[in-house]
Structures are given as structure tokens and as C-alpha cells.
Design an enzyme around this catalytic site. Sequence first.
Site: not given
Length: 985
Positions: A304, A683
Site C-alpha cells: 500500500d 477487524d
Amino acid sequence: MMESRSPICNTCGEEIGVKSNGEFFVACHECSFPICKACLEYEFKEGRRICLRCGNPYDENVFDDVETKTSKTQSIVPTQTNNTSQDSGIHARHISTVSTIDSELNDEYGNPIWKNRVESWKDKKDKKSKKKKKDPKATKAEQHEAQIPTQQHMEDTPPNTESGATDVLSVVIPIPRTKITSYRIVIIMRLIILALFFNYRITHPVDSAYGLWLTSVICEIWFAVSWVLDQFPKWSPINRETYIDRLSARFEREGEQSQLAAVDFFVSTVDPLKEPPLITANTVLSILALDYPVDKVSCYVSDDGAAMLSFESLVETADFARKWVPFCKKYSIEPRAPEFYFSLKIDYLRDKVQPSFVKERRAMKRDYEEFKIRMNALVAKAQKTPEEGWTMQDGTSWPGNNTRDHPGMIQVFLGYSGARDIEGNELPRLVYVSREKRPGYQHHKKAGAENALVRVSAVLTNAPFILNLDCDHYVNNSKAVREAMCFLMDPVVGQDVCFVQFPQRFDGIDKSDRYANRNIVFFDVNMRGLDGIQGPVYVGTGTVFRRQALYGYSPPSKPRILPQSSSSSCCCLTKKKQPQDPSEIYKDAKREELDAAIFNLGDLDNYDEYDRSMLISQTSFEKTFGLSTVFIESTLMENGGVPDSVNPSTLIKEAIHVISCGYEEKTEWGKEIGWIYGSITEDILTGFKMHCRGWRSIYCMPLRPAFKGSAPINLSDRLHQVLRWALGSVEIFLSRHCPLWYGCSGGRLKLLQRLAYINTIVYPFTSLPLVAYCTLPAICLLTGKFIIPTLSNLASMLFLGLFISIILTSVLELRWSGVSIEDLWRNEQFWVIGGVSAHLFAVFQGFLKMLAGLDTNFTVTSKTADDLEFGELYIVKWTTLLIPPTSLLIINLVGVVAGFSDALNKGYEAWGPLFGKVFFAFWVILHLYPFLKGLMGRQNRTPTIVILWSILLASVFSLVWVRINPFVSKTDTTSLSLNCLLIDC
């Protein structure tokens, strides 16, 4: 009055049948697992007299008084167990080119898929609707048969009865009753004692220190609520056991192609200077060397940060894998990450019988050291960026020189058409991915990168399961994926399982685990408790997902079997349904539409573009998944795979298209599908959404840890990590996904599971009463007041009972979980340390971010270490997070000194009340002791700025408090002045 229809057997697909009294045949009264008499008789003949779902033994009298009511048609194998052609499809093996294309692409559609069965599906759907209108009393078996495509009827085969084909792949092992019953009794007793305790505290205020008393009672009530939220999700802990040999017997038969499901691995990295490429390389190498069919494994590395260093290090890793992978598989070594394998201080010759092992190991270690030198050279070169930017070996400019404005990049290494290992064998596919970034687009950090990998992998390989790992978590157990498949590929257990979570284990932590980095209490106690409800929460790494669950689909519906007590009256009485939220009804209908499409269109083939788009209602899918026909078609293939006849160049272009920066606009990505946006702890949010849809998760704890990673052992880094987690929880609390109310109308999230999620978002707010409570001992010692009145005998017994119940709860918890008392104590200490520092900052930052729009940027924690063992442990880094706990330490130490001085002046009578106050202060100091050691570092020195600020705050607080003395009642001051006047007279 509606007729009650018989459920379908989960083994053969026939109707279960009814007894002579009209009740449904139920074999297992514990879980009501649907199984017919014929299948049950077969289980008895084979000697397996236990339930396939829960493992409880069947009653031998279960066959009495049964009338079978089966269909006259042939046996139909359930579609969930059909893992043949689709699972073993070729996963884009002919891709070997590099592509860096901007997001403005002309999509090339025209993949030849799915013709004949679409038409048969439409015909059967029309016939089914007509039949329902003509014959509303059609049997359940006939309707079930009408839903199955014609070709599946032609290919039906009887169930395989060979050894291992029908054995369960996993079993639930409940905690022994002797341990769990006493544990629950003590919890109930503690609740009762708490109620009596608060009754006493509220009805016996301290008039001379009313403010102190009120503050303490409010704090204690909050602590009690926090304990309830944490304790009751641990009410029904369980253990699980898997049978990998049975998995191999069922899906890997000699002479046949492996039928194990394919798995796509996701590895994420951002900054290679803070996340060393050597660590990422070890993670990738451990994945490529898995004990799993090579054609079923694909590893996607997300860069990224678009760093050329990450790309070049992956090139070196792919080259070294050609030597490392065959060495691992030849000698079955563990772990298969070279850095950690060669650093093991064990007898590596144990269980090794090949004479060539020593020689080859020595040569491999030399090759790895040369590999490390090449990686270190790349890192050294990357320390200084050239003014004109980085240039690749062919002389072209690196596309990612501007990390915030660059095209999407994909490079496929190894695999079917790539380089093979030194023995000529095929290697798993390795794919480098860097998604497109442009100014003005929201990228959603890690969650956005994971969603980009979901789409790329769906286009290139489309494995039905996804395993995501942080770049610093390597595979420690080469059979870890097989452990997960024992749950996910089980046709009985795995139908409604969205993910399998493995516990996190760590290397490089000091033996005393000063800052509770291992999180043993959470992973070995809390998560096992959740496994007995609806499953563990998703913790961000070491998780095997079902791809369809990430797409927002609901789990397959199970036939409902009414209990015997109510089956006789089910035709007469109907339970009134609770009104549902209109938005939930709309979402449910949307999911059901997609679920129906998956069930009926999952195995279509050879269909042209125009008719396909007409049948699938492509527009509605594009609003959900985005403008990519190839990707939409992949979502309809429940068992994954890519058609053989697909043009590789088309797939590469399509993969570049789905990682473009504007692809997610006006879609459901990050809202209903993929990793969910809205919190830096994506998450927790992602797992919560899945559980709200009715999915359940499974906690897998193999004897050899599946994955191992690194944790920040430095105090400042550890506090920043905890700050990030706590800030994410505050963001979820202030969002529309707050577990206090989100999904309540759906009824799919169990109550105790909801309590667990509520606990994960409210725990940072405990910092407010915790800071106040840790300040109270110093205030009591400085003012001579106390929060508790003089105790009677009954009150003393009540306080003693409360302390005993707290101790007993902890001891019995340690008994069934196997956690050591040292781990429990470290967890308690860091709960206080993190609560008065990181959690406190997270609450204020969270409100500023969500209400005032002030964003907080987090940097990736550096994973480099000192040359000395545990060198990072002793480094003291300045951060404002150190000020509150340091101030509390100084205030309480000053209070203890002041208390003893006051007792010496007042005489013998003052020593009795002093001990209670000093004990209170030492309780705070003992919990902050690891923090105090961390401040001292190796040379027992603390940053001067921390000492100055803390002493200043503590001194100002003490002087102001003594001057104001707000908790002394007015009557006391009046009597004091009168006494002074009398003395003057």
C-alpha cells in the site's frame, strides 16, 4: 390452518419422516440435527452412535414408532457436499505479465460461461411457480427436488461409504462438568454478593467525605457492569479437536486429483522501512512452503506504500523460494520461515533419518545468509531517495514514485507458467499488488487494501477461502490450513461458518511478559468462551474466511425442527413475530436474492454476454459489487475457480480495473461487503457484521501454534498500539454500527455474543472511573478522610466475601483454561496501565475525531530491534501517554509519605485507619509497577521531561487539594473554629 412440512435430512436429502403420533422424527434431542431413519441406521451399523453435529450419543430406542415418509425419487446428494469440478478449476494459471494501467479502461467482456444450465434453471423456476399455483399442497421433497438443476440429477451418485468418507472432521470437547459447574456457581455467588455489597455502600454514605464516597460508589458500579460484560460471555467455554487424517482420506485419494479447496493468502505491508522486507519475505516463504497442494495456494502481497523496495525484495524472495520450498517439503521441517527455523536452539537432527540432511541444511543456511545480505543491500540503497525518483532495471521510472498519486500495479511470480523450483516442480502463485491512488479519493487504509485484494484475487484465482496475515506473522504450523479445512469443508459443521480464527502467538517477548504482549488471558480464556456461543471475534490476522461471507451473503438456511413438546400444537398456534426495521427487511430481501442466485447459478457454463446480463440482472449486482462483469460472475461461483477458457490478458486488465481508486464509488464495498469501513479497528467491525447476518465463527487452537508474529515490547510502542485499538472501539461506539442497537431487529446475533461485542467497544470508557479510583487513595491520605465508614462485623464479612469471590472466580477460571497465575496478574497490571494512559487518550481523541472532525494519523510501529537481546524493552521513548500514570505514581507515593507523617503526629489511634488507606494506595502502586520499571529503562533513568511534568502536576494537585480541602464538611470546619476560640479564651 397450515400443514407442517417435514424437514430434509442433511445427509441424503430425503424427508426425515414422522412418528405415528404426527411428530417429526428427531434423532438427537440436544441439537435436533436433521437426519432420517435410513441414514441413522447406517450410522448404527458402522458403530458411530453419536450425533454428527454435537457429538452426543444417540438413544437406542429412537427407532421405535417411526413412519418413514420419503420421496419416491432417487437419493439426492446435497449441493453443499458437491466439491468436484468447481473446486478443482484452473485458477488463471497462464498469467505471467506485468501490468500498470490507469483506471480509465475499456473493459473487455466476453468470457464464455454458463449457458445450458441458466436455461434449465429458468425453466424449472417457471415450472415451480406454476406448480405452486396449481398444487399448493406439494410435498417438501418435491419442491426441494425442483430447485436442483437437471444435470445434477443426471450426475447423482450414491453417498461414498468408504472408510473416512463419512467420519466427522472435528469434534467439540466440552469443559469437564467438575470444573465448569463450580465456576458457574461462584459467578452466581459473586453476583449475589455484589448486590448485597452495593446495597450496603449506597445505604451507608460517609457524611464527612460525601464527595469521595459518591465518586467511589459510581466507579465501583461501573467496574461491576464492566465485569458482567466481560464475565458472562465466558459462561460456556469449549475446546475443539480436528482430524487431519480424515480430511486427507476424504479429499485426497491416491491416484486422484486433490479435492481440497483452494486458498488465497493476503499479506499486507505499507512502509518497508518500518516493516523490514526480510520479515515480510519470511512470511511469504512460510506460505509458499505450506503442506498443501501447490495448485491450491496463491499468495497476494499488498504494497500500500507503492515502494520499489517492496517490489524488489519480493523478486528476491521468489528466487530464493525455488530452493527453500523443496528443502522444507523434503525434510518436513518446522517452522518454514527460514529466519526463525535457523535461529531455533534445538536438536535439529531429531527425527531426521536421511544422511543428506546435514549437508543440505548447511548449504541452505549459507544460501539464506546470502539472501539476507542481498535484502540488506536493498534496504541500504532505499535509505536515500534519488531526486529524480526510483528507476527500474530496464531504465523506466518506477510508477509508484509518488505514493499518493500512482496507477495500479500487478506482477505475477511463480505459479503454473512461472519459474519452477530447483527440482522442476510447480510452485504456488505469488502476486504483487499495489492499488491505484489518486488525490481526492478516500483509500480507507488497511481495510481498503484488503478489499482491493479481495477483488484482484477473485478475478485471477477466485479461491473459495481467504487467509489474511499481517506481514510480521509467519506460518508456524505448515498444516494450519488443513486444520481450518476440517471445519470449513465439513458439510455438516462448516455450512454456516464465516471464518476460522487462530490464536495469536508471539516471538521475541521477554520471559516475564512485562506489558502483557502475549494477551494470554484474551486468547485462551475469552475467545474459548465465545467459541461456545456464536464464535470468536475477528482479530485482524491468522483468519481463514469464507469468501461468500465477505460478499455480504447470509448463511444457508437450516431446516427448523420443532421440539416435541410443541410439535403437536404447531398447526394451531403461531407465535406472533416481532416487527422488523424496514431497512433490515430490505437488506434481508437483497441478501436472499443474491443467495438464490448463488445456489442456482453457481455452476453455469458457456453463455454469451447479452443473455447473461439479462438473466442475472446485472445492474443490481453492479450497484453492489462495482462495474466489473468478470468480478460479478466470480461472486456467483460458490465453490470458486476460474473458467479454463478465459483469456489471461483480459484477466490482467480486469484485475487492474478492480483496484482502481474510483471502483468502490456508489457500491456496497466497505458498507455491507468486504472489510467494513468506519473504524481503524476494521477487524472487529467486519466480524461483527458477519455475526449479525447469522454466521458463526470457530476458534481453532492446534497443539503447535498455527501462526507466530512479533509484538512491540517497548513501553511507548505498546501504549501506542493499545491506543489504536481503544480509539477504534470508541469510533465503533459513536457509529451506526454500535452493538448496543445495531442488528437488534434481525435477531441473528445471540445475546451473550452481543454482550461480548458491547464489551469490546465500551472498555475504553472504563479509563474515566479508573483514573478517578486510582487518585482516591492519595486524596484520602492527604485529607485524612476515607471512602468507607467504620465497618461493623456484618459489613466486614460482606467485604471479605467479595474479596474471596473475586479470588475464587480467577482461580477456577485458571483451572479450566490452563492459564498461569503470572499471566493473569500481568493482564491485570496492564489493564490498569493501559486504562489510565492509552484508553484515557483514546476516549478524548475519539470524541474529537467523530464529533469535531479532527482526524488522528497513526504511524506503523517499527519492528526493528536492538542488537542486544530484548534491546527494545529498555528503550524509553518520550510520549504524552507516559504522563498520567507517572503522575498517579508520584501522587500515591506522596500520599503514603504524608499519611505516615500524619499518623506519627496523631499517635497510636491514627494507625488503624491508616492501614486501610495505605493498602488502597499500594494496590495502585503494585498495578503500576511494570510501568515504573519501564520508565527506568536499562540504566534506571527516566526522561527528564516526564519527571518534571509529573512532579509539577502532582505538586500542584497536592497543594491545591490541601488548600481547598473540598471534602471536609461544613460542620467540621465550624466545630474546629469553635474549638480554636475556646482555646484562645
